[in-house]
Scaffold this motif. Structure first.
Motif, mmCIF file in Angstrom:
data_model
loop_
_atom_site.group_PDB
_atom_site.id
_atom_site.type_symbol
_atom_site.label_atom_id
_atom_site.label_comp_id
_atom_site.label_asym_id
_atom_site.label_seq_id
_atom_site.Cartn_x
_atom_site.Cartn_y
_atom_site.Cartn_z
ATOM 1 N N LEU A 18 -3.989 -7.222 11.050
ATOM 2 C CA LEU A 18 -4.554 -8.179 10.102
ATOM 3 C C LEU A 18 -5.690 -7.550 9.297
ATOM 4 O O LEU A 18 -5.756 -7.710 8.072
ATOM 5 N N SER A 19 -6.551 -6.803 9.966
ATOM 6 C CA SER A 19 -7.644 -6.115 9.271
ATOM 7 C C SER A 19 -7.098 -5.098 8.280
ATOM 8 O O SER A 19 -7.602 -4.981 7.156
ATOM 9 N N GLY A 20 -6.077 -4.369 8.689
ATOM 10 C CA GLY A 20 -5.471 -3.391 7.790
ATOM 11 C C GLY A 20 -4.846 -4.040 6.573
ATOM 12 O O GLY A 20 -4.960 -3.528 5.450
ATOM 13 N N ALA A 21 -4.212 -5.183 6.780
ATOM 14 C CA ALA A 21 -3.611 -5.903 5.655
ATOM 15 C C ALA A 21 -4.688 -6.395 4.687
ATOM 16 O O ALA A 21 -4.503 -6.332 3.465
ATOM 17 N N THR A 38 -2.335 3.951 0.830
ATOM 18 C CA THR A 38 -1.519 3.174 1.761
ATOM 19 C C THR A 38 -1.024 4.033 2.914
ATOM 20 O O THR A 38 -1.075 3.604 4.075
ATOM 21 N N SER A 39 -0.575 5.241 2.623
ATOM 22 C CA SER A 39 -0.089 6.103 3.705
ATOM 23 C C SER A 39 -1.229 6.508 4.627
ATOM 24 O O SER A 39 -1.066 6.529 5.857
ATOM 25 N N GLY A 40 -2.396 6.812 4.074
ATOM 26 C CA GLY A 40 -3.550 7.143 4.912
ATOM 27 C C GLY A 40 -3.965 5.975 5.780
ATOM 28 O O GLY A 40 -4.269 6.136 6.965
ATOM 29 N N LEU A 41 -3.964 4.784 5.190
ATOM 30 C CA LEU A 41 -4.334 3.583 5.943
ATOM 31 C C LEU A 41 -3.322 3.311 7.058
ATOM 32 O O LEU A 41 -3.711 2.992 8.190
ATOM 33 N N CYS A 42 -2.051 3.455 6.770
ATOM 34 C CA CYS A 42 -1.020 3.216 7.785
ATOM 35 C C CYS A 42 -1.129 4.215 8.939
ATOM 36 O O CYS A 42 -0.971 3.841 10.106
ATOM 37 N N ILE A 43 -1.410 5.456 8.622
ATOM 38 C CA ILE A 43 -1.609 6.462 9.677
ATOM 39 C C ILE A 43 -2.801 6.064 10.538
ATOM 40 O O ILE A 43 -2.751 6.133 11.774
ATOM 41 N N GLY A 44 -3.874 5.619 9.906
ATOM 42 C CA GLY A 44 -5.053 5.179 10.650
ATOM 43 C C GLY A 44 -4.785 3.955 11.505
ATOM 44 O O GLY A 44 -5.289 3.836 12.623
ATOM 45 N N LEU A 45 -3.979 3.025 10.992
ATOM 46 C CA LEU A 45 -3.645 1.827 11.759
ATOM 47 C C LEU A 45 -2.807 2.166 12.991
ATOM 48 O O LEU A 45 -3.039 1.629 14.079
ATOM 49 N N VAL A 46 -1.844 3.046 12.820
ATOM 50 C CA VAL A 46 -1.028 3.476 13.963
ATOM 51 C C VAL A 46 -1.917 4.173 14.999
ATOM 52 O O VAL A 46 -1.806 3.913 16.211
ATOM 53 N N THR A 103 -7.531 6.879 6.222
ATOM 54 C CA THR A 103 -7.170 7.039 7.625
ATOM 55 C C THR A 103 -8.325 6.592 8.517
ATOM 56 O O THR A 103 -8.124 5.869 9.498
ATOM 57 N N PHE A 104 -9.536 7.010 8.164
ATOM 58 C CA PHE A 104 -10.701 6.560 8.929
ATOM 59 C C PHE A 104 -10.885 5.046 8.803
ATOM 60 O O PHE A 104 -11.309 4.387 9.751
#
Length: 145
Positions: A18-21, A38-46, A103-104
């Motif tokens: 939810l925070s990532g979204a 988006t790709s950096g954020l998704c890597i960070g979320l995973v 990512t961070f």
């Protein structure tokens, strides 16, 4: 080890996502869509989800140890998580998989998810039951007023 996912861990993962979204939506509104972000954020979320699961397993294991051994074990587990963050950040930077700051930001969603977890718990389960008060406690409370 347990085969079933803990309910609190599941709520934490929902909070992370939810925070990532919310971060993604906010950045799209403010700056427009960016695939690298988006790709950096998704890597960070995973990574945040993996770190949360590792933290859960570490705490669960440490509770079975003696206090001195548990402290050493938790320090080691913390260092593993810190090293994982740095290694993933290095991989993202070296291979240009996305923005490393995104990512961070995704990893930071672990903290945001911890704040969201109680809210998510109340939404799923309703208001938490109050501590049962006996008739004597209720009368005493009324007298104090």
């Amino acid at each position: 080890m347990k085969n079933q996912i803990n309910e609190t861990l599941l709520e934490l993962i929902v909070g992370i996502l939810l925070s990532g979204a919310l971060i993604e939506a906010g950045c799209i509104v403010l700056t427009g869509y960016s695939g690298a972000f988006t790709s950096g954020l998704c890597i960070g979320l995973v990574l945040a989800i993996v770190l949360a699961a590792h933290m859960y397993r570490s705490i669960d294991h440490a509770l079975d140890l003696l206090p001195k051994d548990a402290e050493k074990y938790m320090r080691k587990a913390y260092m593993i998580r810190a090293a994982a963050i740095l290694i993933i950040a290095g991989i993202v930077t070296y291979f240009k998989l996305g923005y490393v700051m995104a990512t961070f930001g995704g990893v930071l969603c672990l903290k945001f998810g911890a704040f969201w977890q109680p809210v998510i718990h109340r939404v799923i389960h309703g208001k938490e039951p109050q501590n049962p008060q006996t008739e004597e406690n209720i009368e005493t409370d009324k007298e104090k007023e």
